[in-house]
Motif scaffolding. Structure first.
Motif, PDB file in Angstrom:
ATOM      1  N   SER A 136      39.525  27.502 -60.806  1.00 58.00           N
ATOM      2  CA  SER A 136      40.951  29.244 -60.309  1.00 58.00           C
ATOM      3  C   SER A 136      39.577  29.453 -59.444  1.00 58.00           C
ATOM      4  N   THR A 137      38.318  28.844 -59.492  1.00 62.65           N
ATOM      5  CA  THR A 137      36.752  29.339 -58.701  1.00 62.65           C
ATOM      6  C   THR A 137      37.664  28.803 -57.391  1.00 62.65           C
ATOM      7  N   THR A 161      31.885  20.984 -64.917  1.00 59.74           N
ATOM      8  CA  THR A 161      32.786  20.754 -64.502  1.00 59.74           C
ATOM      9  C   THR A 161      33.275  22.541 -64.396  1.00 59.74           C
ATOM     10  N   ALA A 162      34.147  22.601 -63.060  1.00 62.15           N
ATOM     11  CA  ALA A 162      35.096  24.000 -62.656  1.00 62.15           C
ATOM     12  C   ALA A 162      35.761  24.703 -62.985  1.00 62.15           C
ATOM     13  N   ASP A 163      36.239  25.991 -63.517  1.00 62.95           N
ATOM     14  CA  ASP A 163      37.241  25.616 -63.357  1.00 62.95           C
ATOM     15  C   ASP A 163      37.610  26.315 -62.114  1.00 62.95           C
ATOM     16  N   SER A 199      27.484  23.516 -66.600  1.00 61.94           N
ATOM     17  CA  SER A 199      28.582  22.907 -66.544  1.00 61.94           C
ATOM     18  C   SER A 199      28.508  22.007 -66.011  1.00 61.94           C
TER      19      SER A 199
END
Length: 284
Positions: A212-213, A208-210, A206
């Motif tokens: 919330s991480t 992009t990252a969530d 990916s």
């Protein structure tokens, strides 16, 4: 002078030749007969012709008087570890031709002497990224520490201790194998990290990252100390081509059916070559 940086070749020799011709034509149109050309690492592996690609880049570099060079990528380091008998080949590797080539020793010796980072004016080229705690000058100094080990008599010991995800965060107090491993992981493997610069090596597919991480692309960390300079890198095909004021990402997924990309550092002209997707060994 014109300086062009070329993204991850990964053994795509035919496309590399075509793009290099386009670079020479673009430079010649501006009256530059011999442009500087820098490769963003991962010259080999996954693609269809790693041997010819490595031979060609080495030949160009050796004849260029320092105008052509490449930083080391994670696949290049993997080849070194395999060649020295310290790691097995992976099923998806396309390294066998290099390992059995009559000029294998010359190719491996040239590869291990490549830099981990290259400075070109206000640009710093690395394969993957820089930790947010590092200034550009500090990054160049740290890269030189790793380069000295790769070029020295202790290369086998270094390669044997190179693998691992810890330590995941930089400290100036790091020493020995931990220090060198942290440097090499950042410069050849880094994609995401936390705001404190803790590296993550799980997220690969990916760009992009969530939120919330707590993870973010390394170049988006607030207060990144290398932000005053332009960092140029490859490695991250899921991120794709990205060009900002202080950032140029050049892995546009050639080996996965994307493009092989090059950018002229002086005028930001982008040159690309379309690539067919290469079928990985063992896949139907």
């Amino acid at each position: 002078m014109k300086t062009y940086v070329i993204g991850d070749l990964q053994g795509c020799h035919e496309q590399a030749l075509a793009l290099l011709d386009r670079i020479r034509e673009h430079a010649a149109a501006d009256g530059v007969a011999e442009p500087a050309m820098l490769f963003a690492g991962d010259l080999i592996n996954r693609g269809p012709d790693s041997l010819s690609t490595l031979r060609h880049v080495r030949k160009l570099a050796m004849a260029s008087g320092g105008l052509i060079d490449s930083v080391l990528g994670n696949h290049d380091l993997h080849l070194l570890a395999v060649a020295y008998g310290l790691r097995p080949e992976h099923k998806s590797d396309t390294l066998a031709e290099i390992l059995h080539a009559p000029d294998r020793d010359e190719l491996i010796d040239w590869l291990r002497r490549r830099p981990l980072a290259i400075r070109s004016g206000e640009h710093i080229l690395v394969h993957a990224g820089l930790l947010p705690q590092w200034t550009g000058a500090q990054a160049m100094t740290l890269a030189a520490e790793v380069q000295a080990m790769l070029r020295g008599d202790g290369i086998e010991e270094f390669l044997a201790e190179m693998y691992g995800n810890a330590p995941a965060q930089w400290s100036d107090d790091l020493a020995g194998a931990d220090r060198l491993r942290c440097i090499i992981n950042a410069m050849t493997r880094l994609r995401f990290c936390s705001a404190d610069g803790v590296m993550d090596f799980k997220m690969k597919e990916s760009g992009t990252a969530d939120p919330s991480t707590g993870l973010m692309p390394w170049f988006d960390v607030p207060g990144r100390r290398s932000a005053r300079e332009t960092v140029v890198f490859g490695h991250w095909s899921a991120l794709g081509l990205k060009m900002k004021k202080n950032l140029i990402a050049l892995d546009s997924g050639c080996v996965w059916g994307g493009q092989l990309s090059a950018v002229c550092l002086e005028d930001r002209i982008l040159l690309q070559e379309q690539c067919p997707q290469f079928k990985e060994p063992g896949k139907k």
